[in-house]
Design a protein around this motif. Sequence first.
Motif, mmCIF file in Angstrom:
data_model
loop_
_atom_site.group_PDB
_atom_site.id
_atom_site.type_symbol
_atom_site.label_atom_id
_atom_site.label_comp_id
_atom_site.label_asym_id
_atom_site.label_seq_id
_atom_site.Cartn_x
_atom_site.Cartn_y
_atom_site.Cartn_z
ATOM 1 N N VAL A 199 13.983 10.664 0.545
ATOM 2 C CA VAL A 199 14.167 9.297 0.065
ATOM 3 C C VAL A 199 14.760 9.292 -1.341
ATOM 4 O O VAL A 199 15.668 8.516 -1.658
ATOM 5 C CB VAL A 199 12.828 8.528 0.083
ATOM 6 N N LEU A 200 14.250 10.180 -2.196
ATOM 7 C CA LEU A 200 14.705 10.230 -3.587
ATOM 8 C C LEU A 200 16.209 10.469 -3.680
ATOM 9 O O LEU A 200 16.896 9.890 -4.525
ATOM 10 C CB LEU A 200 13.943 11.329 -4.335
ATOM 11 N N CYS B 208 8.882 6.203 4.272
ATOM 12 C CA CYS B 208 8.363 6.655 2.983
ATOM 13 C C CYS B 208 8.978 5.831 1.855
ATOM 14 O O CYS B 208 9.649 6.374 0.986
ATOM 15 C CB CYS B 208 8.676 8.141 2.805
ATOM 16 N N GLU B 209 8.754 4.522 1.881
ATOM 17 C CA GLU B 209 9.260 3.668 0.810
ATOM 18 C C GLU B 209 8.398 3.852 -0.445
ATOM 19 O O GLU B 209 7.168 3.841 -0.361
ATOM 20 C CB GLU B 209 9.237 2.208 1.250
ATOM 21 N N LEU B 210 9.053 4.023 -1.584
ATOM 22 C CA LEU B 210 8.336 4.334 -2.810
ATOM 23 C C LEU B 210 7.397 3.220 -3.254
ATOM 24 O O LEU B 210 6.405 3.473 -3.939
ATOM 25 C CB LEU B 210 9.340 4.644 -3.933
ATOM 26 N N ASP B 211 7.694 1.950 -2.892
ATOM 27 C CA ASP B 211 6.841 0.834 -3.298
ATOM 28 C C ASP B 211 5.867 0.407 -2.197
ATOM 29 O O ASP B 211 5.197 -0.619 -2.311
ATOM 30 C CB ASP B 211 7.701 -0.364 -3.715
ATOM 31 N N LYS B 212 5.794 1.210 -1.129
ATOM 32 C CA LYS B 212 4.878 0.911 -0.030
ATOM 33 C C LYS B 212 4.166 2.202 0.394
ATOM 34 O O LYS B 212 4.302 2.681 1.511
ATOM 35 C CB LYS B 212 5.630 0.312 1.166
ATOM 36 N N LYS B 213 3.408 2.743 -0.529
ATOM 37 C CA LYS B 213 2.775 4.033 -0.303
ATOM 38 C C LYS B 213 1.682 3.947 0.763
ATOM 39 O O LYS B 213 1.115 2.889 1.006
ATOM 40 C CB LYS B 213 2.172 4.557 -1.605
ATOM 41 N N MET C 211 -2.194 10.530 -2.926
ATOM 42 C CA MET C 211 -0.853 10.355 -3.452
ATOM 43 C C MET C 211 0.151 10.321 -2.305
ATOM 44 O O MET C 211 0.156 11.192 -1.460
ATOM 45 C CB MET C 211 -0.501 11.509 -4.401
ATOM 46 N N GLY C 212 0.984 9.311 -2.264
ATOM 47 C CA GLY C 212 2.019 9.246 -1.248
ATOM 48 C C GLY C 212 3.381 9.331 -1.884
ATOM 49 O O GLY C 212 3.560 9.997 -2.895
ATOM 50 N N CYS C 213 4.365 8.664 -1.291
ATOM 51 C CA CYS C 213 5.700 8.678 -1.857
ATOM 52 C C CYS C 213 5.662 8.079 -3.254
ATOM 53 O O CYS C 213 5.104 7.016 -3.477
ATOM 54 C CB CYS C 213 6.654 7.870 -0.971
ATOM 55 N N GLY C 214 6.261 8.753 -4.198
ATOM 56 C CA GLY C 214 6.273 8.267 -5.573
ATOM 57 C C GLY C 214 6.277 9.425 -6.534
ATOM 58 O O GLY C 214 6.560 10.559 -6.168
ATOM 59 N N VAL C 215 5.983 9.156 -7.800
ATOM 60 C CA VAL C 215 5.990 10.201 -8.822
ATOM 61 C C VAL C 215 4.832 11.158 -8.575
ATOM 62 O O VAL C 215 3.675 10.754 -8.518
ATOM 63 C CB VAL C 215 5.859 9.581 -10.231
ATOM 64 N N MET C 216 5.159 12.431 -8.426
ATOM 65 C CA MET C 216 4.148 13.437 -8.140
ATOM 66 C C MET C 216 3.848 14.197 -9.419
ATOM 67 O O MET C 216 4.533 15.160 -9.763
ATOM 68 C CB MET C 216 4.635 14.368 -7.034
ATOM 69 N N SER C 217 2.879 13.747 -10.178
ATOM 70 C CA SER C 217 2.513 14.389 -11.425
ATOM 71 C C SER C 217 1.002 14.343 -11.572
ATOM 72 O O SER C 217 0.313 13.621 -10.861
ATOM 73 C CB SER C 217 3.190 13.695 -12.609
ATOM 74 N N THR C 218 0.488 15.125 -12.496
ATOM 75 C CA THR C 218 -0.953 15.182 -12.697
ATOM 76 C C THR C 218 -1.233 15.525 -14.147
ATOM 77 O O THR C 218 -0.424 16.194 -14.807
ATOM 78 C CB THR C 218 -1.599 16.233 -11.775
ATOM 79 N N ASN C 219 -2.364 15.061 -14.664
ATOM 80 C CA ASN C 219 -2.767 15.450 -16.015
ATOM 81 C C ASN C 219 -3.777 16.587 -15.987
ATOM 82 O O ASN C 219 -4.354 16.927 -17.008
ATOM 83 C CB ASN C 219 -3.349 14.243 -16.771
ATOM 84 N N ALA D 186 7.312 10.389 7.649
ATOM 85 C CA ALA D 186 5.889 10.418 7.341
ATOM 86 C C ALA D 186 5.119 9.645 8.402
ATOM 87 O O ALA D 186 5.596 8.639 8.917
ATOM 88 C CB ALA D 186 5.633 9.805 5.968
ATOM 89 N N CYS D 187 3.933 10.123 8.715
ATOM 90 C CA CYS D 187 3.084 9.400 9.666
ATOM 91 C C CYS D 187 2.598 8.096 9.051
ATOM 92 O O CYS D 187 2.597 7.053 9.700
ATOM 93 C CB CYS D 187 1.898 10.283 10.052
ATOM 94 N N CYS D 188 2.180 8.156 7.799
ATOM 95 C CA CYS D 188 1.631 6.982 7.108
ATOM 96 C C CYS D 188 2.581 6.559 6.003
ATOM 97 O O CYS D 188 2.840 7.329 5.074
ATOM 98 C CB CYS D 188 0.263 7.326 6.528
ATOM 99 N N GLY D 189 3.134 5.353 6.112
ATOM 100 C CA GLY D 189 4.084 4.895 5.108
ATOM 101 C C GLY D 189 4.513 3.465 5.335
ATOM 102 O O GLY D 189 3.957 2.760 6.171
ATOM 103 N N GLY D 190 5.551 3.079 4.586
ATOM 104 C CA GLY D 190 5.955 1.676 4.605
ATOM 105 C C GLY D 190 7.337 1.402 5.119
ATOM 106 O O GLY D 190 7.949 0.398 4.745
ATOM 107 N N GLY D 191 7.852 2.257 5.980
ATOM 108 C CA GLY D 191 9.134 1.977 6.602
ATOM 109 C C GLY D 191 10.281 2.769 6.003
ATOM 110 O O GLY D 191 10.102 3.699 5.225
#
Length: 258
Positions: free
Chosen positions: A104-105, A190-195, A1-9, A180-185
Motif C-alpha cells: 500500500v505504501l 489494508c487502508e492506512l486510515d482503516k486499521k 498494530m495494523g497498517c500504518g506507521v510501524m514504530s515503537t519506543n 490482509a485478512c483484517c482491514g478496511g478495504g
Amino acid sequence: MGCGVMSTNVSLGTQLEWFRSFLAELPESLKYLQRCLVILGPLGSNDYSYFQMSGKSSLEDLQLAAPILIRHIGSTIQELIELGVVTILVPGGSPDGCMPAMLVLYEKSSTRNDYDPQTGCLDWLNQHLQHHNHLLQKELQRIRELHPQVNIIYGDYYNDAVRMYLSPNQFGLGNQILKACCGGGGAYNCELDKKCGTPQATCCRDPAEYISWDGVHLTEAANRLIAQGLLQGTYTDPPFSTICLINSTSKPRAIAEY
C-alpha cells in the motif's frame, strides 16, 4: 498494530535491560540459560519501516541503514553470550515486499517493473531484505568464530515465508495471499486510515486462507508453517537436529566456565 506507521519506543536495548532484570530475580539463572533456546528477533523491520514512513524509502537509503542495524544485533548477541546464553536462534528478515502495508505504501509510486511477476511482491524491497540477511549471516559467522562453545543458529525466515507466496495451494492457502485478512478495504485490504480493530475494518471469514492478518503481522496459519520449517531444520543453519545431537553428546557445562 495494523497498517500504518510501524514504530515503537521500546528499543532493543530497553528489552535487554528488562531481560537482565528478569535474570537478577531468577534463582540459578545461569543454569536456566544453559537449558534455554533464546530467540533474538526477527529484528529490523520496525527500523526500516520508520525510514520508509519518514520519507527515506529508496533502496539506497535502506541499504545504508543495514550495516548499522547488523552491528547492533551483533553487539546484543555478544551481551547475551556474556550473560550465559549458550543456544540462540537469530532470525533473518522476512519478505517485507509481500507485506500488504508495504504494498500500500508504495502502490502509487511503483511501476509494473517494480513487482515480481510470479508473486506480485515488491521485488526491490525483497532484494533489500536479502541483502540484510546476507550481512546478518556474515556477522553470525564472525561471532561463531569468537565463541565456538555457543550454538548460534540462523533462522531463514525469508525463504521459509516466501515459499507460501510462490506455492499457496501447496499449503492450503487461498488466492488472496497479498491481502490482509483484517482491514478496511482497497487492493490489499489494508487502508492506512482503516486499521484492523477500528469500526471501519472487517475480518475475513477464514484467516487460515490468508498469510497476513492485519497487513503487518502474519496469521496463525502462516506462523505455524514458518515454525514447522524451522523446527524441521530446513530453514535453520545449522539445523536444530544437529544442535540437539551436539548438546546430547557433550559434557554438561559447568557454571564455573562462565
